[in-house]
Design a protein around this motif. Structure first.
Motif, PDB file in Angstrom:
ATOM      1  N   LEU A 164     -33.447  36.877 -21.438  1.00  0.00           N
ATOM      2  CA  LEU A 164     -32.973  35.634 -20.817  1.00  0.00           C
ATOM      3  C   LEU A 164     -31.596  35.561 -19.846  1.00  0.00           C
ATOM      4  N   SER A 165     -31.667  34.978 -18.665  1.00  0.00           N
ATOM      5  CA  SER A 165     -30.536  35.021 -18.043  1.00  0.00           C
ATOM      6  C   SER A 165     -30.697  33.826 -16.774  1.00  0.00           C
ATOM      7  N   GLY A 166     -29.722  33.707 -16.142  1.00  0.00           N
ATOM      8  CA  GLY A 166     -29.602  32.542 -15.124  1.00  0.00           C
ATOM      9  C   GLY A 166     -28.491  31.618 -15.251  1.00  0.00           C
ATOM     10  N   PRO A 167     -28.116  30.782 -14.286  1.00  0.00           N
ATOM     11  CA  PRO A 167     -26.926  29.864 -14.276  1.00  0.00           C
ATOM     12  C   PRO A 167     -26.999  29.006 -15.699  1.00  0.00           C
ATOM     13  N   TYR A 168     -28.389  28.579 -16.065  1.00  0.00           N
ATOM     14  CA  TYR A 168     -28.328  27.926 -17.301  1.00  0.00           C
ATOM     15  C   TYR A 168     -27.367  28.198 -18.466  1.00  0.00           C
ATOM     16  N   PHE A 169     -27.163  29.411 -18.546  1.00  0.00           N
ATOM     17  CA  PHE A 169     -26.421  30.020 -19.830  1.00  0.00           C
ATOM     18  C   PHE A 169     -24.867  30.184 -19.463  1.00  0.00           C
ATOM     19  N   ASP A 170     -24.652  29.685 -18.305  1.00  0.00           N
ATOM     20  CA  ASP A 170     -23.036  29.954 -17.894  1.00  0.00           C
ATOM     21  C   ASP A 170     -22.126  28.897 -18.248  1.00  0.00           C
ATOM     22  N   ARG A 171     -22.477  28.435 -19.693  1.00  0.00           N
ATOM     23  CA  ARG A 171     -21.642  27.317 -20.056  1.00  0.00           C
ATOM     24  C   ARG A 171     -21.536  27.783 -21.877  1.00  0.00           C
ATOM     25  N   LYS A 172     -20.739  26.977 -22.610  1.00  0.00           N
ATOM     26  CA  LYS A 172     -20.476  27.194 -23.795  1.00  0.00           C
ATOM     27  C   LYS A 172     -21.745  26.655 -24.575  1.00  0.00           C
ATOM     28  N   GLU A 176     -32.420  28.424 -14.480  1.00  0.00           N
ATOM     29  CA  GLU A 176     -31.651  27.593 -13.506  1.00  0.00           C
ATOM     30  C   GLU A 176     -30.864  26.461 -14.250  1.00  0.00           C
ATOM     31  N   LYS A 177     -29.866  25.953 -13.774  1.00  0.00           N
ATOM     32  CA  LYS A 177     -28.916  24.848 -14.162  1.00  0.00           C
ATOM     33  C   LYS A 177     -29.787  23.748 -14.567  1.00  0.00           C
ATOM     34  N   ASP A 178     -30.882  23.310 -13.891  1.00  0.00           N
ATOM     35  CA  ASP A 178     -31.500  22.310 -14.219  1.00  0.00           C
ATOM     36  C   ASP A 178     -32.731  22.188 -15.240  1.00  0.00           C
ATOM     37  N   GLY A 179     -32.787  23.833 -15.642  1.00  0.00           N
ATOM     38  CA  GLY A 179     -33.840  23.917 -16.656  1.00  0.00           C
ATOM     39  C   GLY A 179     -35.069  24.708 -15.900  1.00  0.00           C
ATOM     40  N   GLY A 180     -35.067  24.971 -14.721  1.00  0.00           N
ATOM     41  CA  GLY A 180     -36.344  25.368 -14.082  1.00  0.00           C
ATOM     42  C   GLY A 180     -36.372  26.817 -14.319  1.00  0.00           C
ATOM     43  N   ILE A 181     -37.581  27.435 -14.366  1.00  0.00           N
ATOM     44  CA  ILE A 181     -37.806  28.903 -15.258  1.00  0.00           C
ATOM     45  C   ILE A 181     -38.610  29.782 -14.020  1.00  0.00           C
ATOM     46  N   THR A 182     -38.350  30.821 -13.856  1.00  0.00           N
ATOM     47  CA  THR A 182     -38.881  31.907 -13.093  1.00  0.00           C
ATOM     48  C   THR A 182     -39.066  33.084 -13.833  1.00  0.00           C
ATOM     49  N   PHE A 183     -40.208  33.790 -14.062  1.00  0.00           N
ATOM     50  CA  PHE A 183     -40.541  34.754 -14.784  1.00  0.00           C
ATOM     51  C   PHE A 183     -40.431  36.088 -14.061  1.00  0.00           C
ATOM     52  N   ILE A 184     -40.001  37.294 -14.817  1.00  0.00           N
ATOM     53  CA  ILE A 184     -40.107  38.475 -13.953  1.00  0.00           C
ATOM     54  C   ILE A 184     -41.534  39.124 -14.914  1.00  0.00           C
ATOM     55  N   PRO A 185     -42.411  39.705 -14.170  1.00  0.00           N
ATOM     56  CA  PRO A 185     -43.413  40.099 -15.231  1.00  0.00           C
ATOM     57  C   PRO A 185     -43.196  41.725 -15.360  1.00  0.00           C
ATOM     58  N   GLU A 186     -44.077  42.331 -16.089  1.00  0.00           N
ATOM     59  CA  GLU A 186     -44.008  43.709 -16.364  1.00  0.00           C
ATOM     60  C   GLU A 186     -44.885  44.629 -15.428  1.00  0.00           C
ATOM     61  N   ALA A 187     -45.888  44.024 -14.953  1.00  0.00           N
ATOM     62  CA  ALA A 187     -46.924  44.595 -13.813  1.00  0.00           C
ATOM     63  C   ALA A 187     -46.874  43.445 -12.766  1.00  0.00           C
ATOM     64  N   GLY A 188     -46.848  44.273 -11.486  1.00  0.00           N
ATOM     65  CA  GLY A 188     -46.966  43.696 -10.294  1.00  0.00           C
ATOM     66  C   GLY A 188     -45.804  43.571  -9.675  1.00  0.00           C
ATOM     67  N   ASN A 189     -45.651  43.129  -8.331  1.00  0.00           N
ATOM     68  CA  ASN A 189     -44.427  42.752  -7.513  1.00  0.00           C
ATOM     69  C   ASN A 189     -44.096  41.425  -7.322  1.00  0.00           C
ATOM     70  N   HIS A 190     -44.805  40.460  -8.057  1.00  0.00           N
ATOM     71  CA  HIS A 190     -44.574  39.146  -7.896  1.00  0.00           C
ATOM     72  C   HIS A 190     -43.732  38.334  -8.860  1.00  0.00           C
ATOM     73  N   LYS A 191     -43.014  37.350  -8.521  1.00  0.00           N
ATOM     74  CA  LYS A 191     -42.385  36.575  -9.617  1.00  0.00           C
ATOM     75  C   LYS A 191     -43.170  35.245  -9.809  1.00  0.00           C
ATOM     76  N   ILE A 192     -43.030  34.745 -11.175  1.00  0.00           N
ATOM     77  CA  ILE A 192     -43.824  33.658 -11.575  1.00  0.00           C
ATOM     78  C   ILE A 192     -43.032  32.179 -11.617  1.00  0.00           C
ATOM     79  N   GLU A 193     -43.173  31.345 -10.941  1.00  0.00           N
ATOM     80  CA  GLU A 193     -42.314  30.023 -10.739  1.00  0.00           C
ATOM     81  C   GLU A 193     -43.142  29.298 -11.703  1.00  0.00           C
ATOM     82  N   PHE A 194     -42.535  29.120 -12.957  1.00  0.00           N
ATOM     83  CA  PHE A 194     -42.787  28.150 -14.049  1.00  0.00           C
ATOM     84  C   PHE A 194     -42.450  26.676 -13.879  1.00  0.00           C
ATOM     85  N   GLY A 195     -41.372  26.540 -13.478  1.00  0.00           N
ATOM     86  CA  GLY A 195     -40.823  24.945 -13.501  1.00  0.00           C
ATOM     87  C   GLY A 195     -40.106  24.747 -14.694  1.00  0.00           C
ATOM     88  N   LEU A 196     -40.150  23.645 -15.092  1.00  0.00           N
ATOM     89  CA  LEU A 196     -39.377  23.084 -16.636  1.00  0.00           C
ATOM     90  C   LEU A 196     -40.270  23.654 -17.587  1.00  0.00           C
TER      91      LEU A 196
END
Length: 257
Positions: free
Chosen positions: A153-161, A196-216
């Motif tokens: 898990l990473s991203g700006p969402y976690f840059d808070r207490k 992201e800060k608003d809770g929007g999610i992007t996945f990095i998969p194990e296979a393939g060069n694509h990213k997955i835009e999942f949204g909230l």
């Protein structure tokens, strides 16, 4: 004659009761004055290797060597205090301390089960530290002995207490993480979740060069069904490296770029 027999029975009951109580009192006195001869630690966990070691547990039990229970009278050993010391390690989920008749003290430890791990991808903030996430959504630190293969898990969402993922804003993320862990395909395919800060999610998969835009983290089951179509029908026909992004954030759509 009947009175004598009845009286005899009453006497027998009284004598038996007195003898039994005497044995109990005697055993209690011996038990109370018994000293701790050994400390036996049992660790129960679901990872391939333990997150904590027996030595670490014994150091907590003895307060780093300043309060050894061995040799002490059991009546002077505070089991609850020892349990609290062990539970100060957040990798530990539960601890039960008890004694046996031979003079041993048993410490039964159950480890937390990591289901994800927060990582800092860009230096992070004052609040962002690497942590495993437990099944209950708590941040429990990391183990120096074993690295569990879990969703990152990473991203700006976690840059808070944050103390956990159980608050109203984060609960949906915990639900999503559990859904991934409960599905063998997604558990193997999804390696990192960027939030992201608003809770929007992007996945990095194990296979393939694509990213997955999942949204909230909503409509989770519907979005995964759409992603299954992408992996089962679209990628085999077009090739695994044909797209750089797939989006399932929009209702009734799978957008591939």
């Amino acid at each position: 004659m009947k009175i004598f027999v009845r009286f005899k029975k009453v006497i027998w009951i009284v004598v038996s009761t007195v003898l039994l109580l005497s044995v109990i009192v005697f055993a209690e006195n011996i038990h109370r004055k018994q000293r701790c001869k050994s400390v036996n630690v049992s660790i129960d966990g679901k990872t391939e290797k333990h997150l904590v070691t027996t030595k670490e547990i014994k150091d907590l039990i003895s307060k780093n060597g300043t309060d050894h229970p061995e040799g002490k009278l059991f009546e002077r050993i505070d089991f609850k205090r020892i349990e609290a010391r062990v539970l100060s390690n957040r990798l530990i989920k539960s601890c039960q301390v008890h004694r046996d008749l031979s003079g041993g003290m048993s410490v039964d430890v159950t480890e937390n089960v990591p289901i994800a791990r927060t990582i800092s991808s860009n230096g992070g903030s004052a609040y962002f530290t690497d942590n495993y996430v437990s099944e209950d959504g708590d941040f429990i630190g990391i183990s120096p002995h074993y690295t569990a293969r879990v969703l990152l898990l990473s991203g700006p969402y976690f840059d808070r207490k944050m103390q956990n993922l159980r608050d109203s804003k984060s609960r949906s993320l915990l639900t999503l993480i559990k859904a991934i862990n409960n599905d063998d395909f997604w558990k193997a395919q999804l390696t990192q979740m960027i939030v992201e800060k608003d809770g929007g999610i992007t996945f990095i998969p194990e296979a393939g060069n694509h990213k997955i835009e999942f949204g909230l983290a909503v409509d989770i089951e519907v979005k995964f069904k759409k992603l299954k179509i992408f992996y089962k029908d679209i990628l085999p026909a077009k090739g695994w490296n044909s797209y750089r992004k797939v989006s399932v954030k929009y209702r009734n759509q799978v957008v591939c770029e």
